[in-house]
Design a protein around this motif. Structure first.
Motif, PDB file in Angstrom:
ATOM      1  N   LYS A  27       0.839  -1.180   0.000  1.00  8.51           N
ATOM      2  CA  LYS A  27       0.000   0.000   0.000  1.00  8.51           C
ATOM      3  C   LYS A  27       0.885   1.244   0.000  1.00  8.51           C
ATOM      4  N   PRO A  28       0.516   2.252  -0.784  1.00  8.14           N
ATOM      5  CA  PRO A  28       1.304   3.487  -0.763  1.00  8.14           C
ATOM      6  C   PRO A  28       1.164   4.192   0.584  1.00  8.14           C
ATOM      7  N   LEU A  29       2.235   4.795   1.033  1.00  7.17           N
ATOM      8  CA  LEU A  29       2.252   5.499   2.306  1.00  7.17           C
ATOM      9  C   LEU A  29       1.993   6.985   2.098  1.00  7.17           C
ATOM     10  N   LYS A  30       1.518   7.644   3.138  1.00  2.41           N
ATOM     11  CA  LYS A  30       1.382   9.092   3.149  1.00  2.41           C
ATOM     12  C   LYS A  30       2.526   9.621   4.005  1.00  2.41           C
ATOM     13  N   ILE A  31       3.429  10.373   3.391  1.00  2.58           N
ATOM     14  CA  ILE A  31       4.655  10.800   4.059  1.00  2.58           C
ATOM     15  C   ILE A  31       4.761  12.318   4.033  1.00  2.58           C
ATOM     16  N   MET A  32       5.103  12.896   5.199  1.00  2.00           N
ATOM     17  CA  MET A  32       5.388  14.325   5.264  1.00  2.00           C
ATOM     18  C   MET A  32       6.858  14.494   5.616  1.00  2.00           C
ATOM     19  N   HIS A  60       4.540   6.664  -3.409  1.00  3.42           N
ATOM     20  CA  HIS A  60       3.983   7.140  -2.144  1.00  3.42           C
ATOM     21  C   HIS A  60       3.473   8.574  -2.295  1.00  3.42           C
ATOM     22  N   GLU A  61       2.557   8.952  -1.425  1.00  4.83           N
ATOM     23  CA  GLU A  61       2.021  10.309  -1.418  1.00  4.83           C
ATOM     24  C   GLU A  61       2.883  11.144  -0.480  1.00  4.83           C
ATOM     25  N   VAL A  62       3.547  12.166  -1.012  1.00  2.31           N
ATOM     26  CA  VAL A  62       4.539  12.939  -0.252  1.00  2.31           C
ATOM     27  C   VAL A  62       4.133  14.400  -0.178  1.00  2.31           C
ATOM     28  N   GLN A  63       4.392  15.004   0.987  1.00  2.00           N
ATOM     29  CA  GLN A  63       4.259  16.442   1.191  1.00  2.00           C
ATOM     30  C   GLN A  63       5.550  16.924   1.834  1.00  2.00           C
ATOM     31  N   ILE A  64       5.977  18.138   1.509  1.00  2.00           N
ATOM     32  CA  ILE A  64       7.181  18.717   2.096  1.00  2.00           C
ATOM     33  C   ILE A  64       6.763  19.930   2.912  1.00  2.00           C
ATOM     34  N   PHE A  65       7.198  19.961   4.173  1.00  2.00           N
ATOM     35  CA  PHE A  65       6.857  21.041   5.082  1.00  2.00           C
ATOM     36  C   PHE A  65       8.149  21.724   5.518  1.00  2.00           C
TER      37      PHE A  65
END
Length: 106
Positions: A27-32, A60-65
């Motif tokens: 499963k794809p992960l949600k990563i920040m 994977h689903e990625v966001q950069i903060f």
């Protein structure tokens, strides 16, 4: 001698189990990715962009903060000045991040 033979047989058991088990789709992960590293350490400043890009390419689903000094990395003049050691320039990595539509929050 018998103990050695027995241990050698035990060592081979995990390899037998590999062929019998069907691989489940991952499963794809949600990563920040969070970073506060700024231009004073260019290698660490480039990490969330480089790692986020690789994770996004892996599905994977990625966001950069970005916070603190890292927010200055969104200026075009600052991006062109960041040259991490052993990694491509931040300008190249950021172009790929934008092309992948990875959200960046500052």
């Amino acid at each position: 001698m018998a103990r050695r033979r027995f241990l050698a047989q035990l060592a081979g058991l995990p390899f037998l189990a590999l062929g019998t088990k069907a691989q489940e789709p991952k499963k794809p992960l949600k990563i920040m990715m969070k970073s506060a590293w700024g231009p004073d350490d260019p290698t660490r400043a480039a990490f969330p962009f480089a790692h986020g890009l690789v994770l996004a390419e892996a599905g994977h689903e990625v966001q950069i903060f970005l916070l603190a000094e890292a927010t200055s990395l969104l200026r075009k003049s600052m991006v062109s000045a960041i040259l991490p050691v052993g990694w491509p320039p931040l300008s190249e990595t950021l172009e790929k991040v934008v092309a992948k539509h990875i959200p960046i929050f500052a």
